[in-house]
Write a protein that holds these residues in place. Structure first.
Motif, PDB file in Angstrom:
ATOM      1  N   TYR A 121       2.197  -1.611   4.847  1.00 33.74           N
ATOM      2  CA  TYR A 121       1.857  -2.695   5.769  1.00 33.74           C
ATOM      3  C   TYR A 121       0.500  -2.482   6.428  1.00 33.74           C
ATOM      4  N   ARG A 124      -1.834  -3.756   3.779  1.00 30.79           N
ATOM      5  CA  ARG A 124      -1.775  -5.232   3.725  1.00 30.79           C
ATOM      6  C   ARG A 124      -2.482  -5.851   4.924  1.00 30.79           C
ATOM      7  N   GLN A 128      -5.638  -8.302   4.582  1.00 29.71           N
ATOM      8  CA  GLN A 128      -5.533  -9.686   5.023  1.00 29.71           C
ATOM      9  C   GLN A 128      -6.464 -10.001   6.196  1.00 29.71           C
TER      10      GLN A 128
END
Length: 182
Positions: A121, A124, A128
């Motif tokens: 995460y 990510r 992002q």
């Protein structure tokens, strides 16, 4: 260069979240004449921008699901530990050792799973948010040039320079002076 700076910013901002808390550094006031210096809390800009909010909200939902799985695994371990405490005197040595090994394996697996989730995460989130950070840095540079700022710092605790008037770069002068000393 801009992408590299933005990547470094993402890493620092996300790896050191406590630095994003509002802290007023001890700053000595100096009269700089007409030099404009600005500050941007890049972390806050990310968190409060519409796109940043969308990304972080979406990721938080995924993180909450992953946390629920980890919580379930923790409950399973607690149940095994409770069973062990209640029955260890009733079991033979081989069963006790087997149950202890099972608990240790499950704890190890849960720890690895938690680390994997965190790593996944974090990656990510960095991926992002990178376009948002790139856009913010570009906007900061545009504002810096348009409004004639000498320097714009990130005030979210990291203290990075987000924009600096290139005419203020003393690197070449320092190199020349240093080389003359030798």
């Amino acid at each position: 260069m801009k992408k590299k700076l933005a990547s470094i910013l993402v890493g620092l901002i996300l790896v050191f979240p406590a630095l994003g808390e509002e802290k007023t550094p001890a700053v000595k006031s100096v009269n700089l004449g007409n030099v404009k210096i600005g500050f941007v809390n890049l972390r806050r800009a990310i968190e409060e921008s519409e796109r940043g909010k969308q990304i972080l909200s979406s990721l938080q939902k995924e993180i909450d699901q992953a946390q629920a799985k980890l919580d379930q695994g923790k409950k399973e371990i607690e149940a095994l530990e409770k069973e062990y405490k209640e029955n260890k005197d009733k079991w033979d040595e081989a069963t006790r050792q087997s149950k202890l090994a099972e608990i240790q394996i499950k704890k190890s697996q849960l720890g690895k799973q938690a680390y994997d989730y965190q790593t996944y995460y974090q990656k990510r989130q960095n991926e992002q948010l990178q376009p948002v950070i790139n856009d913010l840095v570009q906007l900061i540079e545009e504002i810096g040039k348009k409004e004639k700022y000498a320097v714009i710092f990130d005030s979210s605790g990291v203290g990075l320079i987000l924009y600096a008037d290139p005419t203020l770069d003393l690197t070449d002068k320092i190199i020349k002076q240093y080389n003359l000393k030798k």
